[in-house]
Design a protein around this motif. Structure first.
Motif, PDB file in Angstrom:
ATOM      1  N   VAL A  68      38.092  46.404  47.105  1.00  0.00           N
ATOM      2  CA  VAL A  68      36.826  47.136  46.981  1.00  0.00           C
ATOM      3  C   VAL A  68      35.787  46.183  46.409  1.00  0.00           C
ATOM      4  N   LYS A  69      34.862  45.749  47.254  1.00  0.00           N
ATOM      5  CA  LYS A  69      33.877  44.749  46.850  1.00  0.00           C
ATOM      6  C   LYS A  69      32.697  45.429  46.178  1.00  0.00           C
ATOM      7  N   ASP A  70      32.984  46.048  45.044  1.00  0.00           N
ATOM      8  CA  ASP A  70      31.957  46.759  44.287  1.00  0.00           C
ATOM      9  C   ASP A  70      32.417  46.834  42.840  1.00  0.00           C
ATOM     10  N   TRP A  71      31.520  47.255  41.955  1.00  0.00           N
ATOM     11  CA  TRP A  71      31.888  47.403  40.555  1.00  0.00           C
ATOM     12  C   TRP A  71      32.880  48.536  40.376  1.00  0.00           C
ATOM     13  N   GLN A  72      33.876  48.300  39.540  1.00  0.00           N
ATOM     14  CA  GLN A  72      34.898  49.295  39.224  1.00  0.00           C
ATOM     15  C   GLN A  72      35.017  49.415  37.709  1.00  0.00           C
ATOM     16  N   LEU A  73      34.990  50.656  37.212  1.00  0.00           N
ATOM     17  CA  LEU A  73      35.090  50.878  35.776  1.00  0.00           C
ATOM     18  C   LEU A  73      36.558  51.072  35.403  1.00  0.00           C
ATOM     19  N   VAL A  74      37.049  50.224  34.534  1.00  0.00           N
ATOM     20  CA  VAL A  74      38.432  50.282  34.059  1.00  0.00           C
ATOM     21  C   VAL A  74      38.440  50.995  32.716  1.00  0.00           C
ATOM     22  N   ASP A  75      39.312  52.002  32.588  1.00  0.00           N
ATOM     23  CA  ASP A  75      39.363  52.833  31.384  1.00  0.00           C
ATOM     24  C   ASP A  75      40.829  52.996  30.995  1.00  0.00           C
TER      25      ASP A  75
END
Length: 786
Positions: free
Chosen positions: A639-646
């Motif tokens: 996924v060539k986009d920002w991903q929020l890791v939580d």
């Protein structure tokens, strides 16, 4: 990375009727699991340094289980990488002083627990690593041969030298030679390492264990497929040969694991094709492509690999393995194995390392568990903060354990246990406690070994760190048990943080040196929500540093990158050049952080434009635990986009001071990280409004439901009871226990992060959660969607 065997519908029926079903520990070929860990309750102990070793730092400490103490046995000017050790028939310790090409004798003539001098007793070696005694002769595992030395005049110096076995393959890497003699079995074994990191090799004896008769005849290849079998020992019950293996280097921070296992006649252990339980190496890695193509014969050999008894994290470099067969230590250590870890997190390993492990298992290696037995060699986060690297381990005639360090400080440490042996028995002590919460303590301390002179024992508890009294007497409860029963309320002015209940077991009239001190850590939770800590957004937090490290030192970073930005105007970018070695990025606070201030860590990740298709990995490490972000579905490189890791901080184990936040991986290209935060804690572990009983026993529906990372389960109990909240799958197998302790009446919340009891993520599907308090039972369903 594992699976469970399916069970019949009858099991589910038993589950719904309230009958517990034990979990299976099996996992299929093509996978691996790190061996579960247990906690021995380590405590800091000052290392006694005798005056004759005053060149050593005088403030050395180690962490040991209750009742153990440490002292320096030897550290002389002529020490130069002391490695493996052995005692002769007279009880004199000998060590291979590897980089001086000699064997040293270390007599303790006055019996004060420290060597009197260091005597060179044998020379003329290429690279001596291990020593053994048999029939009065000294045998040495040297780089190209096994040597036998004889003491002709009985003066302790070995004058006569002969070659027991010659022409041991020694070109390339992994040239240390570990020798073990199985006297009852009439055999001798020698480990021969692989000549490279990972490559094809045509030498019949490379990557093998050689077997000899004790007269030097019968040389043959006993086992194959080992990369660097540093440690070997014979199990005192089964007579089986065991070994420790170092894995290959260029496949990531957490891969492949190191292993400890039985070395079987004719066994194949994977190199250069596989590791773990028939897990193939990553041949897309440029370093390993030359091994291709894989032939049918290669596949057939891999199919014979058995599941290792023990697997420990990658790059921790297990050295000696030594089975304990004496009686000085408490009973649980009889026939346990001690394993030296030579490396750790300061050198790219995923855990702290630089330690000695204890391995507990059945004699055949089944049901293995490991535990830290000695830690504390690493005092900070840098390589220069390591003051010793465990290597050799041996037991002395009196049952004391001797551990050599061949780096940083050349020293041999002696580990002893006191006269009294005691430990926690059954108890209900919690891991965490909310301020103002009632705490009803019911704990047992079991004294396994009282003083030999019959002196009475005094057992007291110090509850002052929780706002209680400092000197509560434990009452005798028969058969060596002492009971602590106490009810208290954590006072409103108690500051959040890590606190300890301490118990002292003391023999009346004896010196304090023989006392046993037990501790139980409790995280006191804040009474109100804490503020977030922004580690990095536009700039690093005040006082924080960001350090990068790779084996080839070829990682570049830009703290103000504006090509891909998640929030604000800039992000951080990182680029690796080699693409075939582990790298780490370490966010370090100015001082360790109180973990009770925070609930979770979040950050934004962008994989950049590079094609992640070659088995790359990406990890996060906090407080001694590593999480694989890709394998666990927390980031998706496609996924060539920002991903929020939580990620909840509970995922990283029991609360411990946060010394750094480490990101790591082994891909080629540039990635982007932004908005790294530690999220402020809220009071979520317990919601105890007062001490009055709720009106009914209740179990609420979890929320969110369905969920994909974490769900909250709320429940209510009407009276003080032993409470168990357990997760099951639909096959009736126990997945994990969320709660298993005595609780006062009240309303509670707990979270499940979709992991099993070993910390591995579970698959999508329907699960049951079952609450039992006394004789009352309730169950509900929840749905996990990955």
């Amino acid at each position: 990375m594992g699976s469970h065997r399916p069970k019949t519908l009858a099991v589910l029926v038993l589950l719904l009727l309230g009958v517990a079903v034990s979990a299976q520990e099996d996992y299929p070929p093509g996978t691996f699991r790190l061996t579960p860990r247990i906690d021995l309750g380590l405590q800091p102990v000052r290392v006694h340094v005798p005056p004759q070793f005053d060149h050593l730092p005088q403030d050395l400490t180690l962490n040991l289980p209750p009742g153990f103490r440490a002292s320096v046995f030897a550290s002389f000017e002529n020490f130069n990488r002391p490695r493996f050790m052995a005692f002769d028939d007279e009880g004199v310790l000998h060590v291979a002083n590897m980089d001086n090409d000699e064997i040293l004798a270390l007599p303790d003539r006055d019996g004060d627990g420290a060597a009197d001098e260091s005597i060179v007793v044998a020379t003329n070696f290429d690279r001596p690593h291990s020593v053994q005694f048999y029939n009065g002769d000294l045998y040495v595992g040297d780089r190209p041969r096994i040597l036998r030395y004889s003491d002709l005049d009985g003066d302790g110096i070995f004058e006569e030298r002969s070659i027991f076995a010659d022409d041991i393959p020694s070109t390339g890497s992994h040239s240390t030679r570990t020798l073990v003699i199985d006297e009852p079995g009439g055999k001798m074994y020698l480990g021969v390492g692989w000549p490279c990191d990972l490559c094809r090799n045509r030498g019949a004896e490379r990557g093998s264990v050689l077997q000899f008769n004790l007269d030097g005849s019968g040389r043959r290849v006993y086992a194959t497929g080992v990369r660097n079998l540093i440690g070997m020992d014979i199990h005192p019950v089964t007579g089986q040969l065991w070994g420790t293996n170092n894995g290959f280097d260029h496949q990531g921070v957490d891969d492949p694991p190191e292993w400890i296992d039985v070395i079987r006649d004719g066994g194949f252990y994977g190199i250069p094709f596989a590791y773990g339980y028939q897990v193939w190496a990553d041949f897309t890695n440029p370093s390993y492509r030359d091994i291709l193509p894989i032939t049918p014969a290669d596949s057939a050999r891999v199919a014979t690999m058995q599941r290792p008894a023990v697997m420990v994290p990658a790059h921790t470099a297990p050295m000696a393995i030594h089975f304990y067969d004496h009686e000085q230590f408490p009973r649980r250590y009889r026939h346990a194995a001690f394993i030296a870890l030579h490396a750790g997190h300061a050198y790219l390993a995923p855990i702290e390392g630089y330690s000695v492990l204890a391995m507990f298992s059945e004699p055949d290696g089944s049901r293995a568990r490991i535990a830290d037995f000695i830690t504390g060699f690493q005092t900070g986060v840098e390589v220069e903060d390591v003051w010793g690297r465990p290597n050799g381990i041996v037991t002395g005639p009196d049952g004391s354990l001797y551990v050599s360090s061949d780096r940083d400080n050349y020293v041999i440490i002696r580990i002893q246990h006191g006269q009294v042996a005691a430990d926690w028995g059954r108890h209900n002590l919690p891991d965490s406690l909310a301020v103002g919460t009632p705490l009803s303590i019911d704990a047992m301390v079991h004294v396994e070994r009282p003083p030999v002179d019959g002196s009475p024992l005094v057992v007291t508890a110090d509850l002052s760190q929780l706002g209680g009294p400092p000197d509560v007497s434990l009452m005798p409860a028969g058969e060596g048990d002492f009971r602590l029963q106490f009810r208290m309320v954590a006072p409103p002015d108690l500051r959040p943080g890590l606190r300890k209940i301490r118990v002292r077991v003391h023999a009346s009239g004896a010196s304090e040196e023989g006392d046993v001190h037990l501790g139980w850590q409790i995280a006191v939770l804040p009474s109100r929500r804490q503020e977030d800590l922004i580690v990095y957004d536009e700039v690093l937090a005040e006082g924080w540093t960001l350090v990068n490290n790779t084996f080839f030192d070829d990682l570049t970073r830009d703290l103000r990158e504006d090509l891909f930005v998640y929030s604000g105007e800039v992000s951080t970018s990182f680029r690796t050049k080699s693409g075939d070695w582990d790298w780490v990025l370490r966010y370090r606070p100015p001082e360790p952080l109180d973990p009770t201030r925070f609930d979770r860590i979040t950050f934004a990740f962008h994989p950049g434009p590079v094609d992640w298709s070659n088995g790359e990995n990406f990890n996060i490490y906090i407080a001694g635990t590593l999480v694989d972000l890709i394998d666990e579905g927390l980031v998706d490189p496609a996924v060539k986009d920002w991903q929020l890791v939580d990620i909840p901080l509970t995922r990283f184990g029991r609360a411990a001071p946060i010394q750094e936040i480490t990101l790591g991986g082994d891909f080629f290209g540039r990635i982007y990280v932004d908005d790294v935060r530690l999220r402020g804690a809220s009071v979520r572990t317990a919601i105890l409004e007062d001490e009055s009983s709720p009106s009914a026993f209740a179990l609420a529906q979890s929320y969110p439901n369905p969920f994909n990372s974490e769900t909250v389960i709320e429940y209510r109990i009407p009276a003080t009871e032993r409470v168990r909240l357990r997760i099951y799958n639909l096959s009736g197998q126990v997945v994990t226990d969320l709660v298993d302790e005595a609780l006062a009446a009240g309303t509670y919340q707990t979270q499940w992060d979709a992991r099993d009891a070993t910390g591995h993520p579970v698959a999508s599907g329907v699960y049951l959660y079952r609450l039992q308090a006394g004789d009352q039972v309730l169950s509900r369903k929840l749905v996990l969607v990955r």
